[in-house]
Scaffold this motif. Structure first.
Motif, mmCIF file in Angstrom:
data_model
loop_
_atom_site.group_PDB
_atom_site.id
_atom_site.type_symbol
_atom_site.label_atom_id
_atom_site.label_comp_id
_atom_site.label_asym_id
_atom_site.label_seq_id
_atom_site.Cartn_x
_atom_site.Cartn_y
_atom_site.Cartn_z
ATOM 1 N N ILE A 186 0.846 -1.182 0.000
ATOM 2 C CA ILE A 186 0.000 0.000 0.000
ATOM 3 C C ILE A 186 0.881 1.231 0.000
ATOM 4 C CG2 ILE A 186 -0.220 -0.072 2.535
ATOM 5 C CD1 ILE A 186 -3.026 1.150 2.176
ATOM 6 N N PHE A 187 0.549 2.198 -0.842
ATOM 7 C CA PHE A 187 1.261 3.471 -0.795
ATOM 8 C C PHE A 187 0.270 4.591 -0.525
ATOM 9 C CE2 PHE A 187 0.359 2.824 -5.306
ATOM 10 C CZ PHE A 187 -0.019 4.077 -5.781
ATOM 11 N N ILE A 188 0.716 5.528 0.293
ATOM 12 C CA ILE A 188 -0.108 6.636 0.755
ATOM 13 C C ILE A 188 0.575 7.935 0.347
ATOM 14 C CG2 ILE A 188 -1.148 7.761 2.759
ATOM 15 C CD1 ILE A 188 -0.774 5.024 4.241
ATOM 16 N N ILE A 189 -0.148 8.796 -0.349
ATOM 17 C CA ILE A 189 0.360 10.118 -0.713
ATOM 18 C C ILE A 189 -0.356 11.153 0.136
ATOM 19 C CG2 ILE A 189 0.528 11.872 -2.510
ATOM 20 C CD1 ILE A 189 0.630 9.661 -4.592
ATOM 21 N N ILE A 190 0.409 11.926 0.910
ATOM 22 C CA ILE A 190 -0.160 13.122 1.537
ATOM 23 C C ILE A 190 0.375 14.312 0.748
ATOM 24 C CG2 ILE A 190 -0.564 12.091 3.788
ATOM 25 C CD1 ILE A 190 1.909 13.454 4.835
ATOM 26 N N ASP A 191 -0.516 15.083 0.234
ATOM 27 C CA ASP A 191 -0.198 16.045 -0.814
ATOM 28 C C ASP A 191 0.586 17.246 -0.291
ATOM 29 O OD1 ASP A 191 -0.416 17.907 -3.026
ATOM 30 O OD2 ASP A 191 -2.104 16.706 -3.737
ATOM 31 N N GLY A 192 1.702 17.542 -0.970
ATOM 32 C CA GLY A 192 2.379 18.821 -0.837
ATOM 33 C C GLY A 192 3.051 19.109 0.480
ATOM 34 N N VAL A 193 3.702 18.109 1.079
ATOM 35 C CA VAL A 193 4.364 18.295 2.374
ATOM 36 C C VAL A 193 5.878 18.187 2.177
ATOM 37 C CG1 VAL A 193 4.579 17.485 4.745
ATOM 38 C CG2 VAL A 193 2.375 17.297 3.552
ATOM 39 N N PRO A 194 6.618 19.286 2.337
ATOM 40 C CA PRO A 194 8.063 19.245 2.100
ATOM 41 C C PRO A 194 8.802 18.444 3.165
ATOM 42 C CG PRO A 194 7.427 21.382 2.963
ATOM 43 C CD PRO A 194 6.147 20.633 2.712
ATOM 44 N N ALA A 195 9.967 17.958 2.793
ATOM 45 C CA ALA A 195 10.732 17.082 3.677
ATOM 46 C C ALA A 195 11.141 17.782 4.969
ATOM 47 C CB ALA A 195 11.964 16.553 2.950
ATOM 48 N N ASP A 196 11.539 19.048 4.892
ATOM 49 C CA ASP A 196 11.995 19.721 6.109
ATOM 50 C C ASP A 196 10.874 19.840 7.135
ATOM 51 O OD1 ASP A 196 10.817 22.707 5.763
ATOM 52 O OD2 ASP A 196 11.571 22.023 3.836
ATOM 53 N N GLN A 197 9.636 19.952 6.668
ATOM 54 C CA GLN A 197 8.503 20.030 7.588
ATOM 55 C C GLN A 197 8.296 18.702 8.312
ATOM 56 O OE1 GLN A 197 4.730 20.885 5.692
ATOM 57 N NE2 GLN A 197 3.932 21.910 7.509
#
Length: 399
Positions: A25-36
């Motif tokens: 299963i893969f889950i995409i949470i939209d538009g969250v940068p890595a540093d956050q």
């Protein structure tokens, strides 16, 4: 010399790694940068990574080259789904979508297996299913997703518009609950969960407490799904690959995205399965997710499809990366890097791009190279004349 276009791909065999029934299963949470993510350290995302790994990745293709790709949502999903960049999959934005279905999505790959793998999709947008994946279209061999919960963005009765698009958060709540329920009860072999509101939180508020709050709330939504996976593993003879990621980063102020700044290009991947050296190499990319799922699930990928993928697995054995060309007069110098010095390679060339239009490329074997070689100069005068060359540097089968 006339302008010549080049394509490098690496061929790796798929393999089954586990004795229990494998699920992914893969889950995409939209538009969250890595540093956050790294600042907030969301509990579920980090718990998943604690069993496998967390690493920064990138999207957006190669800056200034033919694969450069805008850092926009639907483009990012399609980078992941097809393991290719925009120059191949042809999804160039969030509207007026015209995917090139010759570059198979991972859902098509799953559905073309000899075994009947069940698939699931839990999402707000119907376009993720009907357009990007191309469910029911002749161009995708009329593929069918088995378990679907989507289209909530069209239901204005149940989800009336709210300020700051807060109704999208309400949709994500339903999506995560429906996904968790289906994982517990239906246990599709491969699933995609899409959570949307984090992107809107960034667009409306930019960096700050509000955006952070909804990243953490998204982590709570992921927990529902993660708990369902742990329930399946505890009560059934199953082992699950879980991948959590994002489709793009954001501009410096957190509001926008789409360009090629480092923050917009920088994504991340959290997974619960053991990873290889590529995962932590600094070259991990969003298009590495689909090949990794294929390897975990033991999917057989047709050679023509595999040789077009730009990604490489971040699980199991792997080797060459960073494939480059340097044309000069009537020669092309091929170069690559290697995680190991003990693997020979074979170089192939195609002098057309028939695959893009649904045709079959004719691949010519150029040479076999011994272990340790990381360069080779191709004399174009020994090949049929063309304005377009594609090269494959292929490893022997990895066992």
């Amino acid at each position: 010399m006339k302008r010549v276009f080049f394509l490098f791909v690496m061929s790796l065999c798929c393999m089954t790694l586990w004795s229990k029934t494998s699920k992914a299963i893969f889950i995409i949470i939209d538009g969250v940068p890595a540093d956050q993510i790294e600042q907030l350290k969301p509990a579920t995302i980090y718990e998943i990574a604690g069993q496998g790994g967390y690493a920064r990745a990138y999207t957006g293709g190669e800056i200034g080259r033919y694969s450069e790709t805008a850092t926009i949502s639907a483009i990012g999903y399609t980078n992941l789904l097809t393991a290719t960049w925009y120059n191949k999959h042809n999804v160039g934005g969030n509207d007026n979508l015209k995917p090139n279905y010759n570059y198979w999505t991972i859902f098509r790959i799953a559905k073309e297996q000899s075994r009947n793998f069940k698939t699931g999709l839990y999402s707000s947008w119907t376009d993720n299913r009907t357009v990007l994946i191309g469910e029911g279209k002749p161009e995708t061999n009329n593929l069918k997703i088995d378990y679907v919960k989507d289209g909530y963005d069209l239901d204005t009765i149940r989800f009336p518009h709210k300020d700051d698009y807060y109704h999208v958060y309400d949709i994500d709540e339903v999506v995560s609950k429906e996904a968790a329920k289906s994982i517990r009860e239906d246990a599709p072999d491969m699933s995609w969960v899409y959570l949307w509101y984090t992107d809107d939180a960034g667009h409306f508020k930019g960096n700050g407490k509000y955006f952070d709050e909804y990243v953490m709330k998204a982590d709570g939504q992921i927990k529902r799904i993660w708990d369902a996976v742990k329930y399946r593993e505890a009560n059934f003879d199953e082992e699950w690959m879980v991948i959590v990621t994002t489709d793009h980063g954001r501009e410096e102020n957190g509001c926008g995205h789409g360009g090629q700044s480092e923050r917009e290009r920088t994504t991340w991947i959290s997974t619960n399965v053991p990873v290889n050296s590529h995962f932590t190499s600094g070259r991990l990319a969003i298009m590495d997710i689909a090949p990794s799922i294929c390897r975990y699930m033991g999917f057989e990928v047709p050679q023509a499809v595999l040789w077009e993928q730009d990604g490489m697995p971040f699980i199991g054995k792997t080797d060459i990366y960073d494939l480059q060309t340097f044309p000069c007069d009537n020669t092309i110098e091929l170069s690559w890097k290697s995680y190991s010095k003990n693997v020979p390679v074979t170089v192939y060339v195609a002098v057309d791009n028939k695959f893009r239009d649904g045709g079959k490329d004719e691949w010519i074997k150029v040479t076999d190279l011994p272990a340790g070689k990381t360069k080779y100069t191709v004399d174009l005068q020994n090949l049929p004349a063309s304005k377009f060359y594609k090269f494959v540097v292929r490893l022997p089968e990895i066992i």
